[in-house]
Design an enzyme around this catalytic site. Structure first.
Site: not given
Ligand code: LMR
Length: 399
Positions: A137, A218, A220, A253
């Protein structure tokens, strides 16, 4: 009194430009596009078949109950809503929920939990390195670096082949030093959708134990992949095997409360007293950064989890979101053998083997918005847009 301005002085006027997070830039670009048939598969929010991100019905009811019954908005403290965190324990920790060596607190979303967890590591051991998979990410590395910790990358995914580089990952983890931190995605890997299977989790945790690494998971997207329990498999393996574990969790989410910022951080150490000390540091870091987490979303989530009827309705709505994710995945996977791997992956994201130029071309010519990396959100589009998306991607892939 200040009577002159020295324009050459180092100050606010001399700040260098910021290269903002590409995902946030993508939201702005898509919003500004006037084309009515644009497809937004950029940022990771769940959309239903009609292309909307509705507030869950059960959340609306819980919020109403909150409004009707809340009698004060007095401060709660740095740990936020303690009942909220308590109710999350069985969901996140499973059979470890009663382990007194694990303690949690409410945070502003998963992002707040990540920052706080790395702050704790940096406080305890500033020379620890954080092993981060590539790709990951885009906000992971900046969060880690903001705490002063050093990052060391491990290979995770081979985009062209749609597979996890498991042997390379294991070799890189084996090169970690005791006290280093292994950042792992609990489920629904962002950006690849390629999750470790159960055997791979066991192997990763074996290496983590052998090398004396701290697993930092993590979590999420729990419930968006295989199911609530199944998606916590890695967390449970880590808790089974390791004395020290950190879990950054998000409800943004799975309760669809993105902008309300609802998350939690769980910390396990080898003893109840060491955990109490660690949590005192965590509370102090939280106090310095945001003092207390925002209440509303966590309070409404707590109302849902505390009421069997509302909890049951949440599980039904969560299952519906997961089912849509998985059915869109199957539809895309069936459309083209080159996209078959998408049917084997989990969560909202997968990556297309497209270059940045191809991604930009899709944006400009087809009004399809995805991350420059080729990451797209499988449920970013409504049902009526899927065929056009598939056709445009096939065109971009050629042949
Ligand atoms: C994403 O990866 O699109 C989400 O987790 C939103 C973000 O905050 O980046």
């Amino acid at each position: 009194m200040l009577t002159e301005t020295d324009t050459k002085a180092r100050g606010l006027a001399d700040l260098p430009p910021v290269h903002s997070d590409s995902l946030l830039a993508l939201i702005a670009m898509c919003d500004a596009d006037p084309r009515p048939d644009k497809i937004d598969v950029g940022v990771g929010v769940f959309r239903d078949g009609a292309g909307n991100t509705p507030i869950l019905k059960v959340m609306k009811d819980a919020e109403q109950r909150l409004v009707d019954t809340q009698i004060t908005k007095a401060y709660l403290g740095s740990a936020g809503d303690k009942r909220f965190t308590e109710l999350l324990r069985p969901i996140v920790l499973g059979p470890h929920a009663a382990d007194e060596r694990i303690s949690g607190l409410q945070t502003p979303g998963g992002c707040g939990a990540l920052r706080l967890g790395f702050e704790l590591i940096a406080t305890a051991n500033p020379s620890a390195r954080v092993l981060v998979g590539t790709p990951t990410w885009p906000n992971h590395p900046p969060i880690v670096r903001a705490t002063g910790l050093e990052i060391s990358e491990y290979p995770y995914y081979e985009r062209g082949q749609g597979i996890i580089r498991f042997d390379d990952m294991i070799a890189a983890l084996k090169a970690g030093a005791p006290g280093d931190v292994a950042l792992l995605h609990g489920c629904c890997h962002n950006p690849t959708g390629a999750d470790l299977n159960e055997d791979q989790w066991r192997e990763v945790i074996r290496v983590v134990v052998d090398r004396g690494l701290i697993p930092f998971i993590d979590l999420a997207y729990q419930g968006f992949g295989r199911g609530l329990e199944e998606d916590a498999f890695g967390v449970r393996q880590a808790l089974d095997a390791c004395d020290e574990v950190i879990v950054a969790q998000s409800c943004d989410k799975n309760f669809s409360v993105y902008r309300d910022r609802v998350g939690s951080l769980f910390v396990k150490t080898g003893s109840k007293s060491a955990t109490a000390t660690a949590m005192a540091h965590v509370g102090q870091r939280a106090r310095e950064m945001w003092s207390m987490p925002p209440d509303h979303g966590a309070a409404a989530t707590r109302i849902i989890l505390d009421d069997p009827e509302l909890r049951g309705r949440w599980l039904v709505e969560l299952t519906a979101m997961r089912d849509r994710i998985n059915s869109v995945r199957q539809r895309i996977a069936r459309s083209d053998p080159r996209l078959a791997y998408i049917g084997q992956q989990f969560g909202m994201f997968s990556m297309l083997p497209l270059s940045k130029d191809q991604v930009v071309k899709l944006r400009e010519e087809e009004s399809i918005y995805m991350a420059d990396s080729g990451r797209f959100n499988v449920v970013g589009m409504g049902d009526g847009q899927i065929d056009r998306f598939i056709a445009a991607v096939a065109g971009a892939l050629g042949g």
